[in-house]
Design a protein around this motif. Structure first.
Motif, PDB file in Angstrom:
ATOM      1  N   THR A 175       0.816  -1.215   0.000  1.00 35.75           N
ATOM      2  CA  THR A 175       0.000   0.000   0.000  1.00 35.75           C
ATOM      3  C   THR A 175       0.848   1.261   0.000  1.00 35.75           C
ATOM      4  OG1 THR A 175      -0.142   0.064   2.429  1.00 35.75           O
ATOM      5  CG2 THR A 175      -1.816  -1.217   1.247  1.00 35.75           C
ATOM      6  N   GLN A 242      -5.719   3.835  -1.710  1.00 33.38           N
ATOM      7  CA  GLN A 242      -6.606   4.727  -0.973  1.00 33.38           C
ATOM      8  C   GLN A 242      -7.964   4.736  -1.657  1.00 33.38           C
ATOM      9  OE1 GLN A 242      -4.032   8.171  -1.311  1.00 33.38           O
ATOM     10  NE2 GLN A 242      -3.528   8.015   0.858  1.00 33.38           N
ATOM     11  N   SER A 243      -8.924   4.149  -1.022  1.00 28.73           N
ATOM     12  CA  SER A 243     -10.251   3.997  -1.607  1.00 28.73           C
ATOM     13  C   SER A 243     -10.849   5.350  -1.978  1.00 28.73           C
ATOM     14  CB  SER A 243     -11.168   3.282  -0.616  1.00 28.73           C
ATOM     15  OG  SER A 243     -12.471   3.176  -1.123  1.00 28.73           O
ATOM     16  N   ARG A 245      -9.740   7.679  -3.991  1.00 30.06           N
ATOM     17  CA  ARG A 245      -8.841   8.697  -4.522  1.00 30.06           C
ATOM     18  C   ARG A 245      -8.703   8.585  -6.032  1.00 30.06           C
ATOM     19  NH1 ARG A 245      -4.844  12.136  -2.602  1.00 30.06           N
ATOM     20  NH2 ARG A 245      -5.230  11.435  -0.483  1.00 30.06           N
ATOM     21  N   ARG A 301     -14.822  11.906   3.124  1.00 38.23           N
ATOM     22  CA  ARG A 301     -14.373  10.511   3.102  1.00 38.23           C
ATOM     23  C   ARG A 301     -12.920  10.397   3.546  1.00 38.23           C
ATOM     24  NH1 ARG A 301     -17.460  10.682  -1.786  1.00 38.23           N
ATOM     25  NH2 ARG A 301     -15.552  10.997  -2.993  1.00 38.23           N
ATOM     26  N   GLN A 302     -12.096  11.371   3.147  1.00 39.48           N
ATOM     27  CA  GLN A 302     -10.703  11.343   3.551  1.00 39.48           C
ATOM     28  C   GLN A 302     -10.559  11.518   5.058  1.00 39.48           C
ATOM     29  OE1 GLN A 302      -9.244   9.883   0.822  1.00 39.48           O
ATOM     30  NE2 GLN A 302      -7.494  11.171   1.316  1.00 39.48           N
ATOM     31  N   GLN A 304     -12.689  10.637   7.342  1.00 39.93           N
ATOM     32  CA  GLN A 304     -13.103   9.396   7.983  1.00 39.93           C
ATOM     33  C   GLN A 304     -12.002   8.342   7.904  1.00 39.93           C
ATOM     34  OE1 GLN A 304     -16.706   7.753   6.385  1.00 39.93           O
ATOM     35  NE2 GLN A 304     -16.745   6.020   7.785  1.00 39.93           N
ATOM     36  N   ARG A 305     -11.392   8.209   6.726  1.00 37.27           N
ATOM     37  CA  ARG A 305     -10.299   7.246   6.590  1.00 37.27           C
ATOM     38  C   ARG A 305      -9.080   7.673   7.409  1.00 37.27           C
ATOM     39  NH1 ARG A 305     -12.469   6.637   1.325  1.00 37.27           N
ATOM     40  NH2 ARG A 305     -11.326   8.428   0.554  1.00 37.27           N
ATOM     41  N   ARG A 306      -8.848   9.004   7.535  1.00 42.92           N
ATOM     42  CA  ARG A 306      -7.724   9.484   8.324  1.00 42.92           C
ATOM     43  C   ARG A 306      -7.891   9.125   9.794  1.00 42.92           C
ATOM     44  NH1 ARG A 306      -8.084  14.516   7.198  1.00 42.92           N
ATOM     45  NH2 ARG A 306      -6.739  14.428   5.351  1.00 42.92           N
ATOM     46  N   GLU A 308      -9.455   6.543  10.961  1.00 46.70           N
ATOM     47  CA  GLU A 308      -9.142   5.124  11.084  1.00 46.70           C
ATOM     48  C   GLU A 308      -7.637   4.874  10.978  1.00 46.70           C
ATOM     49  OE1 GLU A 308     -11.381   3.421   7.956  1.00 46.70           O
ATOM     50  OE2 GLU A 308     -13.352   3.817   8.882  1.00 46.70           O
ATOM     51  N   GLY A 309      -6.980   5.615  10.075  1.00 46.08           N
ATOM     52  CA  GLY A 309      -5.541   5.452   9.911  1.00 46.08           C
ATOM     53  C   GLY A 309      -4.752   5.935  11.115  1.00 46.08           C
TER      54      GLY A 309
END
Length: 324
Positions: A175, A242-243, A245, A301-302, A304-306, A308-309
């Motif tokens: 990744t 990155q989902s 992107r 969305r970014q 939210q993923r951030r 989690e990351g």
């Protein structure tokens, strides 16, 4: 334990390249104007020469300052004291006086706040291994309740630095991608060739001889990316990892093409002024509205993923630091 961090060698190379390139461009531009003065009605020759001298002279001065900073600036760090030696002055702070340690992911810097002043440490000024050592050292000597912004900084800066340090010791992460100087060369060589060919065609077919300088722009950008990239490379997440992107980038490309096509159609039709203004206002409003909506949705969305990351990065950092 005391350690002195010096500025990375890439800054010295950038300064030397600037000192060679900027005066050469300035002298060449002035010589070209004096040999072929602009046509009547344009800016007076003397004003144009002064303007060019100011621009390239200013960039040359910046290169001199950067080289002087490379020779003078350093950061001395110990368990109880941090001393920042600058070009003009020196700052020192005791670790006991640090009230807040701010981790700034944007700009990749650290800010130390005391009752009387603040000290800002740009991490990009140092080599990658020095950056990682400094991050670990500051996190260790400053109490956790005095640190701000560590989660985002850990996710975007600290963990990538650790991945860069251990990339030869651990299996490659599919990744992540390591941007190296060689990879930049593969990107910019064909780009520069395309710009060169287009410039030659425009000069040959349409007598636009100034288009021969078309390759200068990608060459300058290539030089900047080359010297700003450490020899070890820079780890960065892959776009396809990155989902969303990739789809967003495809939307931006498609939407830009639609905008350019609409502009060309409007130019070809040449409608009356009132009608053209109405089309531009209405069509442009719809175009920008959809663009802003997609940008807001992508940012949500970014974020939210951030989040989690960040949780995963904090866990990874603690586990790996415990093993040291």
């Amino acid at each position: 334990m005391e350690r002195t961090l010096r500025l990375r060698k890439g800054l010295r190379t950038t300064a030397i390249v600037g000192l060679c390139f900027c005066p050469t461009m300035g002298v060449g531009s002035v010589w070209g104007i004096l040999m072929d003065p602009p046509a009547n009605g344009g800016m007076p020759t003397i004003c144009l020469v002064v303007l060019i001298g100011v621009v390239w002279g200013g960039m040359s001065c910046l290169s001199i300052w950067l080289l002087w900073a490379y020779l003078r600036e350093r950061l001395t760090v110990s368990d109880d004291r941090i001393v920042q030696h600058g070009v003009a002055r020196t700052k020192a702070v005791s670790t006991d006086d640090i009230q807040i340690l701010q981790w700034r992911a944007i700009g990749r810097k650290v800010r130390l706040l005391t009752p009387t002043f603040r000290m800002t440490i740009p991490l990009d000024n140092f080599e990658p291994h020095d950056r990682l050592w400094l991050v670990r050292h500051l996190q260790r000597i400053v109490p956790e309740d005095r640190q701000e912004g560590w989660g985002k900084f850990c996710y975007e800066v600290a963990v990538p630095l650790r991945k860069l340090e251990t990339r030869h010791l651990e299996p490659p992460d599919p990744t992540w991608l390591v941007l190296t100087r060689k990879r930049w060369a593969w990107y910019f060589i064909p780009t520069t060739l395309v710009f060169t060919i287009v410039g030659i065609i425009l000069s040959w077919k349409f007598q636009l001889h100034r288009s021969l300088i078309a390759p200068v722009a990608p060459l300058l950008l290539w030089a900047f990316m080359h010297f700003s990239t450490p020899r070890e490379g820079m780890p960065t997440p892959r776009i396809n990892a990155q989902s969303g992107r990739g789809r967003y980038l495809l939307f931006l490309l498609t939407w830009a093409l639609i905008g350019m096509a609409a502009t060309l159609v409007l130019t070809a039709l040449k409608p009356p002024a009132p009608q053209a203004i109405a089309w531009v206002v209405s069509g442009g409003g719809i175009w920008f509205g959809i663009l802003f909506y997609q940008a807001i949705q992508f940012d949500r969305r970014q974020n939210q993923r951030r989040d989690e990351g960040i949780a995963a990065a904090l866990k990874e950092w603690v586990e790996n630091e415990r093993d040291l």
